[in-house]
Design a protein around this motif. Structure first.
Motif, PDB file in Angstrom:
ATOM      1  N   ALA A   1       7.314   0.882   2.337  1.00 26.74           N
ATOM      2  CA  ALA A   1       7.311   0.391   3.939  1.00 26.74           C
ATOM      3  C   ALA A   1       7.424  -1.114   3.884  1.00 26.74           C
ATOM      4  O   ALA A   1       7.457  -1.728   5.063  1.00 26.74           O
ATOM      5  CB  ALA A   1       6.021   0.894   4.398  1.00 26.74           C
ATOM      6  N   HIS A   2       7.254  -1.867   2.734  1.00 24.32           N
ATOM      7  CA  HIS A   2       7.305  -3.322   3.020  1.00 24.32           C
ATOM      8  C   HIS A   2       8.609  -3.691   2.779  1.00 24.32           C
ATOM      9  O   HIS A   2       8.967  -5.043   2.992  1.00 24.32           O
ATOM     10  CB  HIS A   2       6.482  -3.866   1.681  1.00 24.32           C
ATOM     11  CG  HIS A   2       7.042  -3.553   0.602  1.00 24.32           C
ATOM     12  ND1 HIS A   2       6.810  -2.306  -0.212  1.00 24.32           N
ATOM     13  CD2 HIS A   2       7.688  -4.311  -0.544  1.00 24.32           C
ATOM     14  CE1 HIS A   2       7.367  -2.236  -1.277  1.00 24.32           C
ATOM     15  NE2 HIS A   2       7.938  -3.387  -1.622  1.00 24.32           N
ATOM     16  N   VAL A   3       9.582  -2.859   2.244  1.00 23.52           N
ATOM     17  CA  VAL A   3      10.915  -3.234   2.222  1.00 23.52           C
ATOM     18  C   VAL A   3      11.731  -3.870   3.318  1.00 23.52           C
ATOM     19  O   VAL A   3      11.731  -2.861   4.229  1.00 23.52           O
ATOM     20  CB  VAL A   3      11.677  -2.095   1.353  1.00 23.52           C
ATOM     21  CG1 VAL A   3      13.355  -2.731   1.146  1.00 23.52           C
ATOM     22  CG2 VAL A   3      11.161  -1.990   0.175  1.00 23.52           C
TER      23      VAL A   3
ATOM     24  N   ILE B   1      -4.243  -3.291   3.230  1.00 22.03           N
ATOM     25  CA  ILE B   1      -3.041  -2.333   2.960  1.00 22.03           C
ATOM     26  C   ILE B   1      -3.473  -1.710   1.306  1.00 22.03           C
ATOM     27  O   ILE B   1      -3.775  -2.540   0.475  1.00 22.03           O
ATOM     28  CB  ILE B   1      -1.692  -3.146   2.835  1.00 22.03           C
ATOM     29  CG1 ILE B   1      -1.291  -3.721   4.177  1.00 22.03           C
ATOM     30  CG2 ILE B   1      -0.777  -2.328   2.140  1.00 22.03           C
ATOM     31  CD1 ILE B   1      -0.136  -4.417   4.110  1.00 22.03           C
ATOM     32  N   VAL B   2      -3.297  -0.382   1.434  1.00 25.41           N
ATOM     33  CA  VAL B   2      -3.715   0.066   0.279  1.00 25.41           C
ATOM     34  C   VAL B   2      -2.809   1.162  -0.241  1.00 25.41           C
ATOM     35  O   VAL B   2      -2.161   1.876   0.594  1.00 25.41           O
ATOM     36  CB  VAL B   2      -5.049   0.936   0.337  1.00 25.41           C
ATOM     37  CG1 VAL B   2      -5.659   1.545  -1.006  1.00 25.41           C
ATOM     38  CG2 VAL B   2      -6.282  -0.081   0.730  1.00 25.41           C
TER      39      VAL B   2
ATOM     40  N   PRO C   1       4.629  -5.767  -4.075  1.00 20.67           N
ATOM     41  CA  PRO C   1       4.137  -6.843  -5.223  1.00 20.67           C
ATOM     42  C   PRO C   1       2.788  -7.468  -4.829  1.00 20.67           C
ATOM     43  O   PRO C   1       2.656  -8.023  -3.832  1.00 20.67           O
ATOM     44  CB  PRO C   1       5.145  -7.947  -5.632  1.00 20.67           C
ATOM     45  CG  PRO C   1       6.216  -7.113  -4.798  1.00 20.67           C
ATOM     46  CD  PRO C   1       6.119  -6.235  -3.732  1.00 20.67           C
ATOM     47  N   GLY C   2       1.831  -7.207  -5.800  1.00 26.59           N
ATOM     48  CA  GLY C   2       0.382  -7.745  -5.595  1.00 26.59           C
ATOM     49  C   GLY C   2      -0.365  -6.894  -4.722  1.00 26.59           C
ATOM     50  O   GLY C   2      -1.539  -7.453  -4.642  1.00 26.59           O
ATOM     51  N   GLY C   3       0.129  -5.685  -4.488  1.00 28.58           N
ATOM     52  CA  GLY C   3      -0.634  -4.770  -3.460  1.00 28.58           C
ATOM     53  C   GLY C   3      -2.096  -4.061  -4.024  1.00 28.58           C
ATOM     54  O   GLY C   3      -1.820  -3.608  -5.502  1.00 28.58           O
ATOM     55  N   GLU C   4      -2.733  -3.699  -3.571  1.00 30.14           N
ATOM     56  CA  GLU C   4      -4.081  -2.810  -3.939  1.00 30.14           C
ATOM     57  C   GLU C   4      -3.331  -1.472  -4.288  1.00 30.14           C
ATOM     58  O   GLU C   4      -2.853  -0.852  -3.387  1.00 30.14           O
ATOM     59  CB  GLU C   4      -5.149  -3.039  -2.871  1.00 30.14           C
ATOM     60  CG  GLU C   4      -6.202  -2.156  -3.320  1.00 30.14           C
ATOM     61  CD  GLU C   4      -7.553  -2.133  -2.350  1.00 30.14           C
ATOM     62  OE1 GLU C   4      -8.493  -1.297  -2.553  1.00 30.14           O
ATOM     63  OE2 GLU C   4      -7.296  -2.938  -1.281  1.00 30.14           O
ATOM     64  N   VAL C   5      -3.873  -0.857  -5.335  1.00 31.99           N
ATOM     65  CA  VAL C   5      -3.516   0.300  -5.743  1.00 31.99           C
ATOM     66  C   VAL C   5      -4.771   1.251  -6.014  1.00 31.99           C
ATOM     67  O   VAL C   5      -5.711   0.775  -6.649  1.00 31.99           O
ATOM     68  CB  VAL C   5      -2.570   0.636  -6.794  1.00 31.99           C
ATOM     69  CG1 VAL C   5      -2.054   1.919  -7.052  1.00 31.99           C
ATOM     70  CG2 VAL C   5      -1.376  -0.443  -6.764  1.00 31.99           C
ATOM     71  N   ARG C   6      -4.734   2.515  -5.533  1.00 32.80           N
ATOM     72  CA  ARG C   6      -5.746   3.391  -5.899  1.00 32.80           C
ATOM     73  C   ARG C   6      -5.181   4.775  -6.462  1.00 32.80           C
ATOM     74  O   ARG C   6      -4.161   4.914  -6.117  1.00 32.80           O
ATOM     75  CB  ARG C   6      -6.644   3.903  -4.548  1.00 32.80           C
ATOM     76  CG  ARG C   6      -7.518   2.957  -3.971  1.00 32.80           C
ATOM     77  CD  ARG C   6      -8.508   3.462  -2.967  1.00 32.80           C
ATOM     78  NE  ARG C   6      -9.328   2.282  -2.371  1.00 32.80           N
ATOM     79  CZ  ARG C   6     -10.487   2.566  -1.791  1.00 32.80           C
ATOM     80  NH1 ARG C   6     -11.166   3.800  -1.752  1.00 32.80           N
ATOM     81  NH2 ARG C   6     -11.123   1.337  -1.370  1.00 32.80           N
TER      82      ARG C   6
END
Length: 290
Positions: free
Chosen positions: A111-113, A200-201, A269-274
């Motif tokens: 969704a960031h693209v 944003i996760v 890039p640099g995003g939080e991931v669970r």
């Protein structure tokens, strides 16, 4: 009160179940009364509203501590993009009227693209509309759902091959079970990031898989050897239109084009991931015929 729109869906009922397991009050918002039973059984309050009915949604959301929303892809819409924009606007207007303390939106990897890549682009516009709301927002971007591969199980049983729009079939990609998406959402609703206007996760499973990995996982479940087989690009639209409108199918064709290009349908890039804990075999087992 935690309000879940689309609560009868796989993600919605998983979120509601996790919140109820923590003894938290949940209002499940449904369109179809026939789907209320499982949610009533776990102690949810039930409200009825169509996502297109802004006034009814506002009433259902009223008094909420937090609201989870989801944008369902319209399977039969003549113009899928227009339909999803209309649903987005209806939910955004209802949230603006009801003014809950925060909103969590189920979004999509990619969704960031900035370029148009089909379905993730619709979710980019979804996120952009929600950013105009004056309330804290959690954007939970979900990887491809493991359960989506269940649609190919009949073909795998009949032919021993698993049709794949992922090319090449050995390339890995992020997937996640809907149950893990719901659990992550429940945790974020109950324990959001402190004083963040926007969080944003991304959520994906414990490991990444390829289409070939999916075929290998299905083998023991189906009792036969399964081999992944790439569907020729020229046949994608026709194949998808067996169950979807031409417009919705086109959004998925563009999505898989982006997948196969590599690096687009992924974590920002640099995003939080669970990371969830459910493996592919566990997620697909309930869909295997006895």
């Amino acid at each position: 009160m935690f309000v879940i729109l689309g609560a009868a869906g796989k993600v919605g009922i998983s979120t509601a179940s996790a919140l109820r397991a923590a003894k938290l009050p949940v209002r499940a918002v449904l369109r179809d009364a026939a789907k209320a039973g499982p949610l009533q059984a776990i102690g949810c309050d039930i409200a009825f509203a169509d996502l297109r009915d802004t006034a009814a949604l506002g009433v259902a959301i009223a008094g909420a501590e937090a609201v989870q929303i989801i944008l369902p892809p319209p399977l039969g819409a003549e113009d899928a993009r227009w339909e999803m924009r209309a649903l987005t606007e209806s939910m955004a207007e209802a949230l603006a009227q009801a003014r809950p303390k925060r909103v969590l939106a189920i979004s999509d990897y990619g969704a960031h693209v900035p370029e148009d890549i089909g379905m993730p682009t619709v979710f980019r516009l979804f996120e952009e509309r929600l950013r105009r709301l004056d309330m804290p927002k959690i954007l939970l971007r979900s990887a491809e759902h493991m359960e989506g591969w269940a649609r190919s199980i009949p073909a795998a049983i009949a032919t021993g091959t698993l049709p794949s729009l992922h090319h090449p079939v050995e390339r890995t990609f992020a997937v996640v079970s809907t149950g893990d998406v719901g659990c992550a959402a429940a945790d974020l609703l109950y324990r959001p990031g402190a004083d963040k206007a926007e969080q944003i996760v991304h959520v994906e499973g414990p490991r990444r898989y390829s289409a070939s990995d999916v075929a290998v996982a299905l083998g023991p479940l189906l009792g036969r050897t399964i081999t992944a087989q790439a569907v020729p690009r020229s046949r994608w639209q026709e194949a998808l239109e067996k169950t979807l409108s031409a417009s919705t199918a086109r959004l998925l064709v563009d999505l898989y084009d982006a997948h196969n290009k590599g690096g687009l349908i992924d974590v920002e890039p640099g995003g939080e991931v669970r990371y969830g804990t459910t493996g592919l075999v566990e997620a697909l087992r309930p869909f295997v015929p006895a």
